[in-house]
Design an enzyme around this catalytic site. Structure first.
Site, PDB file in Angstrom:
ATOM      1  N   ARG A   1       4.805   1.872   1.671  1.00 12.22           N
ATOM      2  CA  ARG A   1       6.033   2.225   0.958  1.00 12.22           C
ATOM      3  C   ARG A   1       6.731   3.389   1.653  1.00 12.22           C
ATOM      4  O   ARG A   1       7.963   3.440   1.722  1.00 12.22           O
ATOM      5  CB  ARG A   1       5.723   2.580  -0.496  1.00 12.22           C
ATOM      6  CG  ARG A   1       5.085   1.456  -1.286  1.00 12.22           C
ATOM      7  CD  ARG A   1       5.219   1.647  -2.785  1.00 12.22           C
ATOM      8  NE  ARG A   1       4.595   2.841  -3.283  1.00 12.22           N
ATOM      9  CZ  ARG A   1       3.390   2.904  -3.818  1.00 12.22           C
ATOM     10  NH1 ARG A   1       2.653   1.801  -3.882  1.00 12.22           N
ATOM     11  NH2 ARG A   1       2.896   4.028  -4.289  1.00 12.22           N
ATOM     12  N   TRP A   2       5.966   4.340   2.164  1.00 12.57           N
ATOM     13  CA  TRP A   2       6.558   5.479   2.899  1.00 12.57           C
ATOM     14  C   TRP A   2       7.359   4.996   4.098  1.00 12.57           C
ATOM     15  O   TRP A   2       8.508   5.414   4.297  1.00 12.57           O
ATOM     16  CB  TRP A   2       5.445   6.420   3.367  1.00 12.57           C
ATOM     17  CG  TRP A   2       4.972   7.397   2.359  1.00 12.57           C
ATOM     18  CD1 TRP A   2       4.680   7.154   1.050  1.00 12.57           C
ATOM     19  CD2 TRP A   2       4.694   8.779   2.581  1.00 12.57           C
ATOM     20  NE1 TRP A   2       4.230   8.293   0.442  1.00 12.57           N
ATOM     21  CE2 TRP A   2       4.225   9.309   1.362  1.00 12.57           C
ATOM     22  CE3 TRP A   2       4.778   9.615   3.685  1.00 12.57           C
ATOM     23  CZ2 TRP A   2       3.859  10.642   1.217  1.00 12.57           C
ATOM     24  CZ3 TRP A   2       4.405  10.945   3.549  1.00 12.57           C
ATOM     25  CH2 TRP A   2       3.955  11.459   2.330  1.00 12.57           C
TER      26      TRP A   2
ATOM     27  N   PRO B   1       0.839  -1.205   0.000  1.00 16.40           N
ATOM     28  CA  PRO B   1       0.000   0.000   0.000  1.00 16.40           C
ATOM     29  C   PRO B   1       0.871   1.251   0.000  1.00 16.40           C
ATOM     30  O   PRO B   1       2.055   1.211   0.374  1.00 16.40           O
ATOM     31  CB  PRO B   1      -0.795  -0.116   1.309  1.00 16.40           C
ATOM     32  CG  PRO B   1      -0.703  -1.546   1.710  1.00 16.40           C
ATOM     33  CD  PRO B   1       0.614  -2.038   1.200  1.00 16.40           C
ATOM     34  N   TYR B   2       0.279   2.353  -0.401  1.00 21.51           N
ATOM     35  CA  TYR B   2       1.013   3.618  -0.549  1.00 21.51           C
ATOM     36  C   TYR B   2       1.774   3.986   0.721  1.00 21.51           C
ATOM     37  O   TYR B   2       2.987   4.243   0.691  1.00 21.51           O
ATOM     38  CB  TYR B   2       0.015   4.717  -0.919  1.00 21.51           C
ATOM     39  CG  TYR B   2       0.607   6.085  -1.095  1.00 21.51           C
ATOM     40  CD1 TYR B   2       1.377   6.380  -2.205  1.00 21.51           C
ATOM     41  CD2 TYR B   2       0.369   7.090  -0.158  1.00 21.51           C
ATOM     42  CE1 TYR B   2       1.914   7.655  -2.384  1.00 21.51           C
ATOM     43  CE2 TYR B   2       0.902   8.356  -0.320  1.00 21.51           C
ATOM     44  CZ  TYR B   2       1.666   8.636  -1.438  1.00 21.51           C
ATOM     45  OH  TYR B   2       2.203   9.890  -1.600  1.00 21.51           O
ATOM     46  N   ASN B   3       1.096   4.003   1.862  1.00 24.53           N
ATOM     47  CA  ASN B   3       1.744   4.427   3.102  1.00 24.53           C
ATOM     48  C   ASN B   3       2.754   3.398   3.606  1.00 24.53           C
ATOM     49  O   ASN B   3       3.702   3.750   4.315  1.00 24.53           O
ATOM     50  CB  ASN B   3       0.703   4.711   4.182  1.00 24.53           C
ATOM     51  CG  ASN B   3      -0.148   5.911   3.841  1.00 24.53           C
ATOM     52  OD1 ASN B   3      -1.146   5.786   3.134  1.00 24.53           O
ATOM     53  ND2 ASN B   3       0.249   7.080   4.298  1.00 24.53           N
TER      54      ASN B   3
END
Length: 251
Positions: free
Chosen positions: A77-78, A73-75
């Site tokens: 990866r953060w 998910p996007y976060n």
């Protein structure tokens, strides 16, 4: 190796704009608590001077690799990028990070026996208290940058070469390691719509080269029909921003 295959292999992971894809369903979604916590953590790391926006994007969107980029998910990866940055820059060791994760897992009862994927009991008990380290840099000194970000550019400001209305072409420079210039605009011609500001180019800022020259940034307007031959509407345009080095005068 054919050159087209070489280009495919070195295509930056995050440069997916403009590529064919299956239709997507747009859904409104409230951020979950862990996603907000990730965002806050990454912003605090930036405020404390541990990374800037370009480095953050390079790490979580490109250095992560294609499998994790598409699978996480996007976060997620953060936070992967944040953890890798802290280890790379010796703020924490990998063993310290692994030990802390194991400690929190045990405290929360998450995957404690590693028999499959046990359900988490997060948010079902007392509030979790996570204590950070000393906040010291590798030299042992406390980090206190105050209100001024440590990545303020210091290099010479180069003059603008173009003005509003000029026709320009986006260069097709090698896509290696990192880029903010989309593949679908390479070799395409557009018109300067605005001059924005002088700043570092992403390839310097992403590697902390704050003393590099600052270049003028431009908003370039393209006809979408020029970018994608199959685009059905003649008058629609797309605007995007580029530093001076990526542009050349069009014939």
């Amino acid at each position: 190796m054919p050159h087209t295959l070489y280009e495919a292999y070195i295509w930056p992971t995050h440069d997916v704009g403009g590529q064919p894809y299956a239709p997507q369903i747009f859904e409104e979604k409230e951020d979950e608590e862990w996603e907000n916590n990730v965002y806050i953590t990454c912003e605090v790391l930036g405020f404390r001077g541990m990374w800037n926006a370009e480095e953050r994007r390079r790490r979580y969107a490109n250095d992560i690799g294609l499998t994790l980029y598409y699978g996480f998910p996007y976060n997620a990866r953060w936070i992967w990028g944040a953890a890798k940055m802290l280890v790379d820059k010796n703020y924490v060791s990998l063993l310290e990070l692994q030990g802390k994760i194991a400690e929190i897992r045990e405290r929360l009862g998450v995957n404690s026996n590693r028999r499959g994927h046990a359900p988490s009991n997060i948010n079902h008990g007392d509030t979790t208290q996570i204590h950070t380290g000393t906040g010291k840099s590798p030299s042992g000194k406390y980090i206190d940058y105050g209100p001024t970000p440590p990545w303020e550019p210091t290099g010479e400001v180069q003059p603008a070469r173009f003005k509003v209305g000029d026709r320009v072409r986006v260069k097709d420079l090698p896509a290696i390691f990192y880029t903010r210039t989309q593949m679908y605009v390479r070799n395409m011609t557009g018109t300067i719509a605005a001059l924005t500001y002088p700043d570092l180019v992403p390839a310097d800022e992403a590697w902390d080269r704050y003393d590099a020259p600052q270049e003028q940034y431009y908003i370039v307007r393209f006809q979408q029909k020029d970018l994608w031959a199959e685009y059905p509407f003649e008058n629609d345009t797309l605007q995007s921003e580029y530093p001076d080095m990526w542009l050349e005068a069009a014939d």
